[in-house]
Design a protein around this motif. Structure first.
Motif, PDB file in Angstrom:
ATOM      1  N   ARG A 164      36.886  43.346  38.993  1.00  0.00           N
ATOM      2  CA  ARG A 164      38.116  43.013  38.270  1.00  0.00           C
ATOM      3  C   ARG A 164      37.814  42.820  36.790  1.00  0.00           C
ATOM      4  O   ARG A 164      38.533  43.306  35.916  1.00  0.00           O
ATOM      5  N   GLY A 165      36.719  42.140  36.477  1.00  0.00           N
ATOM      6  CA  GLY A 165      36.313  41.947  35.088  1.00  0.00           C
ATOM      7  C   GLY A 165      35.993  43.259  34.396  1.00  0.00           C
ATOM      8  O   GLY A 165      36.368  43.471  33.237  1.00  0.00           O
ATOM      9  N   GLN A 166      35.333  44.160  35.099  1.00  0.00           N
ATOM     10  CA  GLN A 166      35.005  45.456  34.511  1.00  0.00           C
ATOM     11  C   GLN A 166      36.254  46.292  34.258  1.00  0.00           C
ATOM     12  O   GLN A 166      36.359  46.964  33.230  1.00  0.00           O
ATOM     13  N   VAL A 167      37.206  46.244  35.189  1.00  0.00           N
ATOM     14  CA  VAL A 167      38.464  46.982  35.001  1.00  0.00           C
ATOM     15  C   VAL A 167      39.185  46.450  33.765  1.00  0.00           C
ATOM     16  O   VAL A 167      39.672  47.222  32.933  1.00  0.00           O
ATOM     17  N   LEU A 168      39.246  45.131  33.619  1.00  0.00           N
ATOM     18  CA  LEU A 168      39.901  44.554  32.449  1.00  0.00           C
ATOM     19  C   LEU A 168      39.149  44.921  31.172  1.00  0.00           C
ATOM     20  O   LEU A 168      39.768  45.269  30.162  1.00  0.00           O
ATOM     21  N   ASP A 169      37.823  44.865  31.204  1.00  0.00           N
ATOM     22  CA  ASP A 169      37.041  45.248  30.030  1.00  0.00           C
ATOM     23  C   ASP A 169      37.324  46.698  29.627  1.00  0.00           C
ATOM     24  O   ASP A 169      37.444  47.008  28.439  1.00  0.00           O
TER      25      ASP A 169
ATOM     26  N   GLN B  48      41.375  35.086  21.224  1.00  0.00           N
ATOM     27  CA  GLN B  48      42.489  34.381  21.858  1.00  0.00           C
ATOM     28  C   GLN B  48      43.326  35.345  22.699  1.00  0.00           C
ATOM     29  O   GLN B  48      43.685  35.037  23.841  1.00  0.00           O
ATOM     30  N   ALA B  49      43.614  36.527  22.164  1.00  0.00           N
ATOM     31  CA  ALA B  49      44.387  37.521  22.913  1.00  0.00           C
ATOM     32  C   ALA B  49      43.597  38.030  24.117  1.00  0.00           C
ATOM     33  O   ALA B  49      44.157  38.261  25.193  1.00  0.00           O
ATOM     34  N   ARG B  50      42.291  38.171  23.948  1.00  0.00           N
ATOM     35  CA  ARG B  50      41.425  38.619  25.056  1.00  0.00           C
ATOM     36  C   ARG B  50      41.456  37.609  26.200  1.00  0.00           C
ATOM     37  O   ARG B  50      41.590  37.973  27.362  1.00  0.00           O
ATOM     38  N   GLN B  51      41.363  36.318  25.873  1.00  0.00           N
ATOM     39  CA  GLN B  51      41.408  35.274  26.896  1.00  0.00           C
ATOM     40  C   GLN B  51      42.770  35.237  27.584  1.00  0.00           C
ATOM     41  O   GLN B  51      42.863  35.064  28.797  1.00  0.00           O
ATOM     42  N   ARG B  52      43.825  35.410  26.804  1.00  0.00           N
ATOM     43  CA  ARG B  52      45.174  35.436  27.383  1.00  0.00           C
ATOM     44  C   ARG B  52      45.320  36.635  28.317  1.00  0.00           C
ATOM     45  O   ARG B  52      45.924  36.524  29.393  1.00  0.00           O
ATOM     46  N   ALA B  53      44.768  37.779  27.922  1.00  0.00           N
ATOM     47  CA  ALA B  53      44.827  38.972  28.776  1.00  0.00           C
ATOM     48  C   ALA B  53      44.126  38.709  30.103  1.00  0.00           C
ATOM     49  O   ALA B  53      44.635  39.075  31.165  1.00  0.00           O
ATOM     50  N   ARG B  54      42.983  38.047  30.066  1.00  0.00           N
ATOM     51  CA  ARG B  54      42.266  37.723  31.310  1.00  0.00           C
ATOM     52  C   ARG B  54      43.105  36.798  32.189  1.00  0.00           C
ATOM     53  O   ARG B  54      43.164  36.977  33.399  1.00  0.00           O
ATOM     54  N   GLN B  55      43.748  35.821  31.573  1.00  0.00           N
ATOM     55  CA  GLN B  55      44.587  34.887  32.331  1.00  0.00           C
ATOM     56  C   GLN B  55      45.753  35.615  32.989  1.00  0.00           C
ATOM     57  O   GLN B  55      46.018  35.435  34.181  1.00  0.00           O
TER      58      GLN B  55
END
Length: 94
Positions: A50-55, A71-78
């Motif tokens: 899941r982390g790799q797909v998001l990356d 900040q936007a990267r962390q929000r995207a993960r959330q």
């Protein structure tokens, strides 16, 4: 006959060979017990995927639109985690 395509986390269990350092295997057994060992490994692998797909998604977005703030990267993960927790569905990796 065509083969059925399964998404990440779907389909029947299949046996695979996995080599881990003994200390890592012992730590997993101590944490979850012998009976939950495979489930623990499966969950860890799915989190990594899941982390790799998001990356991959974020890298593609940055290539098209420019840098993404931390900040936007962390929000995207959330948001990503919330959406897939609700839908119990995985995106296709690119």
């Amino acid at each position: 006959m065509g083969e059925t395509a399964y998404s990440i986390g779907e389909g029947p269990a299949t046996r695979v060979s996995l080599s881990l350092p003994e200390g890592t295997a012992e730590a997993i057994r101590a944490r979850v017990g012998k009976r939950e060992f495979s489930a623990f490994i499966a969950a860890a692998v799915e989190r990594e995927l899941r982390g790799q797909v998001l990356d991959e998604y974020l890298a593609d977005y940055e290539n098209r639109k420019g840098p993404v703030s931390e900040q936007a990267r962390q929000r995207a993960r959330q948001v990503f985690d919330e959406v897939f927790a609700e839908q119990a569905e995985w995106p296709a990796a690119s």
